[in-house]
Design a protein around this motif. Structure first.
Motif, PDB file in Angstrom:
ATOM      1  N   ALA A  18       5.761  54.060  54.699  1.00  0.00           N
ATOM      2  CA  ALA A  18       6.354  53.002  55.247  1.00  0.00           C
ATOM      3  C   ALA A  18       7.953  53.239  55.286  1.00  0.00           C
ATOM      4  O   ALA A  18       8.688  52.919  56.004  1.00  0.00           O
ATOM      5  N   HIS A  19       8.403  53.635  54.002  1.00  0.00           N
ATOM      6  CA  HIS A  19       9.904  53.711  53.689  1.00  0.00           C
ATOM      7  C   HIS A  19      10.550  54.971  54.261  1.00  0.00           C
ATOM      8  O   HIS A  19      11.586  55.090  54.618  1.00  0.00           O
ATOM      9  N   ARG A  20       9.880  56.082  54.034  1.00  0.00           N
ATOM     10  CA  ARG A  20      10.328  57.362  54.158  1.00  0.00           C
ATOM     11  C   ARG A  20       9.948  58.097  55.223  1.00  0.00           C
ATOM     12  O   ARG A  20      10.728  59.144  55.741  1.00  0.00           O
ATOM     13  N   THR A  21       8.899  57.532  56.105  1.00  0.00           N
ATOM     14  CA  THR A  21       8.483  57.998  57.409  1.00  0.00           C
ATOM     15  C   THR A  21       8.189  57.244  58.251  1.00  0.00           C
ATOM     16  O   THR A  21       7.095  57.090  58.647  1.00  0.00           O
ATOM     17  N   PRO A  22       9.214  55.975  58.431  1.00  0.00           N
ATOM     18  CA  PRO A  22       8.565  54.602  59.146  1.00  0.00           C
ATOM     19  C   PRO A  22       8.150  55.052  60.590  1.00  0.00           C
ATOM     20  O   PRO A  22       7.359  54.597  61.255  1.00  0.00           O
ATOM     21  N   GLU A  23       8.881  56.281  61.325  1.00  0.00           N
ATOM     22  CA  GLU A  23       8.632  56.672  62.510  1.00  0.00           C
ATOM     23  C   GLU A  23       7.021  56.933  62.684  1.00  0.00           C
ATOM     24  O   GLU A  23       6.459  56.744  63.545  1.00  0.00           O
ATOM     25  N   GLU A  24       6.750  57.773  61.611  1.00  0.00           N
ATOM     26  CA  GLU A  24       5.324  58.382  61.613  1.00  0.00           C
ATOM     27  C   GLU A  24       4.356  57.300  61.443  1.00  0.00           C
ATOM     28  O   GLU A  24       3.225  57.120  61.995  1.00  0.00           O
ATOM     29  N   ALA A  25       4.422  56.165  60.668  1.00  0.00           N
ATOM     30  CA  ALA A  25       3.895  54.998  60.447  1.00  0.00           C
ATOM     31  C   ALA A  25       3.505  54.367  61.531  1.00  0.00           C
ATOM     32  O   ALA A  25       2.466  53.897  61.951  1.00  0.00           O
ATOM     33  N   HIS A  26       4.750  54.215  62.344  1.00  0.00           N
ATOM     34  CA  HIS A  26       4.656  53.067  63.564  1.00  0.00           C
ATOM     35  C   HIS A  26       3.748  54.100  64.571  1.00  0.00           C
ATOM     36  O   HIS A  26       2.749  53.449  65.067  1.00  0.00           O
ATOM     37  N   ALA A  27       3.895  55.188  64.788  1.00  0.00           N
ATOM     38  CA  ALA A  27       3.163  56.015  65.736  1.00  0.00           C
ATOM     39  C   ALA A  27       1.651  56.214  65.358  1.00  0.00           C
ATOM     40  O   ALA A  27       0.848  56.135  66.237  1.00  0.00           O
ATOM     41  N   PHE A  28       1.506  56.494  63.987  1.00  0.00           N
ATOM     42  CA  PHE A  28      -0.180  56.547  63.707  1.00  0.00           C
ATOM     43  C   PHE A  28      -0.710  55.119  63.782  1.00  0.00           C
ATOM     44  O   PHE A  28      -1.635  55.087  64.559  1.00  0.00           O
ATOM     45  N   ALA A  29      -0.335  54.120  63.552  1.00  0.00           N
ATOM     46  CA  ALA A  29      -0.652  52.833  63.718  1.00  0.00           C
ATOM     47  C   ALA A  29      -0.829  52.404  65.076  1.00  0.00           C
ATOM     48  O   ALA A  29      -1.897  51.940  65.552  1.00  0.00           O
ATOM     49  N   ALA A  30       0.007  52.686  65.919  1.00  0.00           N
ATOM     50  CA  ALA A  30       0.059  52.368  67.438  1.00  0.00           C
ATOM     51  C   ALA A  30      -0.898  53.086  68.207  1.00  0.00           C
ATOM     52  O   ALA A  30      -1.567  52.636  68.997  1.00  0.00           O
ATOM     53  N   GLY A  31      -1.325  54.371  67.604  1.00  0.00           N
ATOM     54  CA  GLY A  31      -2.336  55.288  68.241  1.00  0.00           C
ATOM     55  C   GLY A  31      -3.683  55.302  67.612  1.00  0.00           C
ATOM     56  O   GLY A  31      -4.571  56.068  68.229  1.00  0.00           O
ATOM     57  N   ALA A  32      -3.715  54.467  66.577  1.00  0.00           N
ATOM     58  CA  ALA A  32      -4.967  54.732  65.843  1.00  0.00           C
ATOM     59  C   ALA A  32      -6.220  54.434  66.732  1.00  0.00           C
ATOM     60  O   ALA A  32      -7.131  55.369  66.736  1.00  0.00           O
ATOM     61  N   ARG A  33      -6.407  53.312  67.267  1.00  0.00           N
ATOM     62  CA  ARG A  33      -7.256  52.939  68.292  1.00  0.00           C
ATOM     63  C   ARG A  33      -7.731  54.147  69.095  1.00  0.00           C
ATOM     64  O   ARG A  33      -8.583  54.251  69.516  1.00  0.00           O
TER      65      ARG A  33
END
Length: 165
Positions: A38-53
């Motif tokens: 969440a802190h070191r790769t926030p862009e990846e966390a966002h992209a992963f969560a937003a595209g999970a479904r």
């Protein structure tokens, strides 16, 4: 096929994540296991969560220690159920992680299991999936029946030992 994502903030969390992955796989559920911070790769966390479904994920398990924001960040970007489990830390034995995960603001729920509760996180995901997948619900019933049988067997063995005293 049912699919659950299991993500952790650091690869060093994997030993406590393994039981979640194992129980999911034992039940025949596809897993996607990732290290995303969440802190070191926030862009990846966002992209992963937003595209999970769209990627077929039906529930997300997030393991994190210390500040433990991973579950909350993921929950902010998805409407899928998010299960957080705190990882034990040296500072407060995992209480810091637990409080960081369980105290989410209104509107961003993260279901939370106990410290190092990987197996329970996996089982909770299975219970959620069991609403949609009857075969998973049936396997969970059998799993719980086996636990009951083990406890009853242990009790009978104890009672036998006690009569020998």
């Amino acid at each position: 096929m049912a699919k659950v994502a299991v993500i952790m903030g650091s690869k060093s969390d994997f030993p406590v994540v393994k039981p979640a992955v194992k129980v999911l796989r034992d039940f025949g559920v596809e897993t996607e296991v990732r290290v995303i911070s969440a802190h070191r790769t926030p862009e990846e966390a966002h992209a992963f969560a937003a595209g999970a479904r769209e990627n077929g994920v039906e529930a997300i398990i997030c393991a994190a220690g210390k500040a433990a924001h991973l579950g909350g960040v993921v929950a902010a970007y998805t409407t899928l159920p998010v299960i957080g489990f705190p990882v034990k830390t040296d500072m407060m034995g995992g209480l810091d992680s637990l409080l960081s995960i369980v105290q989410m603001p209104s509107g961003i729920p993260v279901a939370t299991v106990g410290v190092n509760g990987g197996e329970n996180a996996g089982l909770l995901a299975l219970q959620i999936l069991g609403i949609k997948y009857p075969a998973i619900a049936e396997k969970l019933s059998a799993y719980k029946a086996a636990m009951k049988d083990k406890i009853n067997s242990d009790d009978a063995a104890l009672q036998s030992e006690l009569t020998e005293l």
